[in-house]
Scaffold this active site. Structure first.
Site: not given
Length: 373
Positions: A284, A313, A331
């Site tokens: 993450r 993000e 991602h």
């Protein structure tokens, strides 16, 4: 990845089809069966299992709802006393935003399980779910292979300066090509015999360690507890009880641990890295203080980085993205047809097992959940 998901080339995978193409559609109206709330898009792959789910449960659909509309529907008991929730895709069924106390308190007391696609669960307050009697199940095991492969790609990119080479070639400028062609060798290394430090030896971290063995890397890991069973499977591996030990001894550090609400690597931690070490993050983005990472890259403390995930993000730090010693992705580490087939299947298997009186297969919040009566 929903309607745009490509057809798999591997004949061993299920064939994608719409609900309308299924041989039978699960009942939506049976009142004598408990209800499952399906969030987001139609399933695409595991139709026989979905039909089995429909034989056991009444399947209600929310499709894609904004937060306020979803809250209103819960308050008005639109779907009645549903016993579980199923979200088969990470990019649909989440339009209501973060699953915090505001949403969770609106769930009916009958709801006992939330089975969702994807490995990460930083968007859901799993502790509050547990306090309300709801077990949360993720699908990390379904994307283990894809994420571990991406970690290997990023690892190789950091050792071999592939970002520099790629950008130079893509520029189509002879001078940039020549610069990379003539100078990269002096700045790159092979990964064999160097130390790979893995933070988090869960399914993904463990699979990464197995793959890294093919590159003759030495494996160190840090986790909250020692995992001796996995150590035995890997062979010669070193457990670092303290994070500091791993950071100071690793040639490449890979983050493979859940985000638990706080930054893991900031200025203090980057100061412990071996000079010229590398960083890969497939966990993450919020685990890393990106400004501190920039400073470490500027100082040469970190020689290169590979980032699949980012702190803000879908916004990517432009200062990091423009560096030729940082590989950035969108991602997508877990994004593969095989992962999505597994997400769908594992979510339904969790529901069928747990609501049938068995165990949840991939729970993440049992430490806070009261024992079932």
């Amino acid at each position: 990845m929903s309607a745009a998901t490509p057809t798999p080339r591997d004949a061993g995978l299920p064939t994608p089809r719409t609900v309308a193409e299924s041989s039978s559609k699960p009942s939506q109206s049976s009142s004598d069966k408990p209800t499952i709330l399906h969030l987001g898009d139609d399933i695409r792959w595991n139709h026989e299992l979905y039909e089995e789910l429909g034989r056991k449960f009444n399947i209600a659909r929310s499709y894609s709802m904004g937060r306020e509309e979803f809250k209103t529907a819960l308050k008005e008991r639109k779907w009645g006393d549903f016993v579980g929730m199923y979200r088969p895709f990470w990019n649909t069924g989440g339009e209501m935003g973060r699953w915090d106390r505001e949403l969770i308190t609106l769930l009916p007391p009958s709801c006992k399980i939330y089975a969702s696609a994807g490995a990460g669960f930083d968007w859901v307050d799993t502790k509050t779910l547990a306090e309300h009697g709801v077990v949360y199940c993720n699908s990390a095991s379904a994307c283990t292979e894809s994420v571990a492969d991406t970690a290997i790609f990023l690892l190789l990119a950091t050792y071999r300066a592939f970002t520099w080479s790629f950008l130079a070639a893509r520029s189509c400028e002879p001078t940039q090509f020549a610069d990379a062609n003539q100078n990269i060798a002096a700045a790159t290394h092979n990964p064999n015999h160097s130390v790979l430090g893995i933070i988090g030896l869960g399914k993904i971290g463990f699979r990464l360690a197995q793959k890294a063995r093919a590159f003759e890397m030495k494996i160190w890991y840090h986790d909250v507890v020692r995992i001796e069973e996995r150590e035995k499977e890997l062979g010669d591996v070193r457990w670092c009880e303290d994070l500091e030990e791993l950071l100071s001894g690793s040639d490449c550090v890979v983050l493979a641990t859940p985000f638990e609400g706080k930054v893991l690597l900031s200025r203090k931690e980057f100061g412990l890295f071996k000079k010229g070490a590398r960083l890969v993050n497939i966990a993450r983005g919020k685990l890393v203080d990106e400004e501190a990472l920039m400073e470490a890259l500027d100082e040469g403390r970190i020689s290169s980085a590979g980032l699949d995930v980012h702190a803000n993000e879908p916004n990517v730090n432009s200062k990091l993205a423009k560096r030729d010693n940082v590989m950035v992705l969108s991602h997508t580490a877990g994004a593969s047809v095989e992962s999505h087939v597994g997400f769908e299947r594992l979510g339904m298997e969790n529901l069928i097992s747990y609501l049938g009186g068995g165990e949840a297969l991939t729970p993440v919040n049992l430490q806070w959940l009261k024992k079932r009566g």
